[in-house]
Design a protein around this motif. Structure first.
Motif, mmCIF file in Angstrom:
data_model
loop_
_atom_site.group_PDB
_atom_site.id
_atom_site.type_symbol
_atom_site.label_atom_id
_atom_site.label_comp_id
_atom_site.label_asym_id
_atom_site.label_seq_id
_atom_site.Cartn_x
_atom_site.Cartn_y
_atom_site.Cartn_z
ATOM 1 N N ASP A 166 68.283 58.064 84.088
ATOM 2 C CA ASP A 166 67.263 56.741 84.717
ATOM 3 C C ASP A 166 68.265 55.655 85.113
ATOM 4 N N ASP A 167 67.704 55.728 86.298
ATOM 5 C CA ASP A 167 68.617 54.202 86.488
ATOM 6 C C ASP A 167 69.708 54.159 87.797
ATOM 7 N N HIS A 206 62.306 56.559 90.626
ATOM 8 C CA HIS A 206 62.121 55.478 89.799
ATOM 9 C C HIS A 206 61.811 54.542 90.529
ATOM 10 N N HIS A 242 62.912 48.742 90.616
ATOM 11 C CA HIS A 242 62.825 48.964 89.080
ATOM 12 C C HIS A 242 61.937 47.385 88.693
ATOM 13 N N HIS A 294 70.398 57.060 80.558
ATOM 14 C CA HIS A 294 70.702 56.161 81.586
ATOM 15 C C HIS A 294 71.906 56.591 81.745
HETATM 16 ZN ZN ZN Z 1 64.537 52.604 84.416
#
Ligand code: ZN
Length: 328
Positions: free
Chosen positions: A32-33, A104, A108, A237
């Motif tokens: 993620d991210d 995503h 955020h 992440h």
């Molecule tokens: Zn995230």
């Protein structure tokens, strides 16, 4: 004599058969991210784009060495914060390595704090950089992951956005194993900034040990709830810590005889086809949601916490207690 070749074949293939049988457990890796988690403590150390690029090179090289088919979830605002050109180039390297990208959201933000319309706008704006890159690689954007795994704190929000995602060709990307790697990373980047290599080395070792503990915990939890261990979906992440330990991290799964699969392959299991029904303001792993749906009592307090010296590192006050986990 005629039996000999058959016997020889059997002997020859026996190790392969037993390896395949042992590797019935599967896991999809998700990151993620993207394109990079900039921990606040590292600002304004320049040049962040070079740091991000180097970290992603490490991750991609590790995934290639271990033949891991990864899906990376992009936060469009992180792309812009890094510099549109640098951020987009990192994403391009992911697709050039044959890896998939997912949405995503744009910035955020927490769905709990937004209206349905505001969140739908976040989904659409989240496509700016990654969707054309996927198209250029001949692939279709297929997955959306909610920031903080907050999928709807009212039934109306849960259902409305689920419908919106389906209409826009998305499947939800749940996750079943997490390690609070963001917490380890927040401490880790401070250690690096202070050139505290002894603490950084201790943290890396603790992180890998904790990862092993969490894999075992969620494996058992999901089996308890469902009666079998579904294909797992691991969440990490795109940060400095994972870049620095990627070979060790992947080896933890491989030692436990997990076989890597794509997110699509993992989600071919029927458990991932059922619509989401759990309304919560928290973002628990899916094992806890499945438990609530099935009314299976599970004890979330059995889940371990990261070591206290890690969660307290660099804080004036001790870290607050963790969010509730089990939902029933
Ligand atoms: Zn995230």
């Amino acid at each position: 004599m005629r039996l000999l070749p058959v016997f020889a074949c059997a002997v020859l293939f026996l190790p392969l058969v037993s390896t395949l049988r042992a590797q019935t457990r599967t896991v999809a890796m998700t990151v993620d991210d993207l394109p990079y988690v900039v921990a606040n403590d590292t600002r304004p150390t320049p040049p962040m784009d070079a740091k991000a690029s180097a970290a992603n090179q490490k991750l991609l090289a590790g995934f290639a060495r271990h033949h891991v088919p990864v899906t990376g979830f992009v936060v469009q605002k992180h792309v812009e914060d890094l510099g549109l050109a640098s951020g987009t180039e990192i994403l391009r390297q992911w697709t050039q390595h044959g890896l998939d990208l997912g949405n995503h959201s744009y910035a955020h933000l927490d769905f709990n704090d937004l209206t349905i319309e505001q969140f739908e706008e976040q989904i659409v704006r989240g496509e700016t950089a990654f969707a054309p890159l996927m198209a250029a690689a001949g692939r279709k954007p297929a997955f959306f992951r909610f920031p903080f795994n907050h999928a709807g704190d009212t039934k109306e929000k849960l259902d409305a956005v689920a419908t919106f995602l389906a209409q826009h060709g998305y499947r939800l990307a749940p996750c079943t194993i997490e390690t609070s790697d963001w917490m380890f990373n927040a401490a880790y980047v401070q250690m690096l900034a202070h050139h505290d290599e002894a603490s950084a080395a201790r943290l890396r070792a603790n992180y890998l040990a904790f990862t092993s503990t969490q894999i075992d915990y969620f494996g058992k939890l999901n089996k308890q709830v469902l009666g079998y261990e579904p294909p797992q979906i691991m969440l990490i992440h795109d940060n400095q810590l994972n870049a620095d330990v990627i070979d060790g991290l992947l080896a933890v799964f491989e030692k436990k005889q997990y076989r890597w699969v794509t997110l699509s392959e993992a989600e071919s299991d029927p458990i991932y086809h059922a619509p989401e029904t759990v309304v919560t303001k928290y973002g628990p792993m899916w094992g806890y949601r499945w438990a609530k749906e099935r009314d299976v009592k599970v004890d979330g307090t059995l889940e371990s916490d990261p070591p206290k010296w890690v969660s307290d590192y660099g804080r004036e006050e001790p870290a607050p207690p963790r969010r509730p986990r089990a939902l029933n």
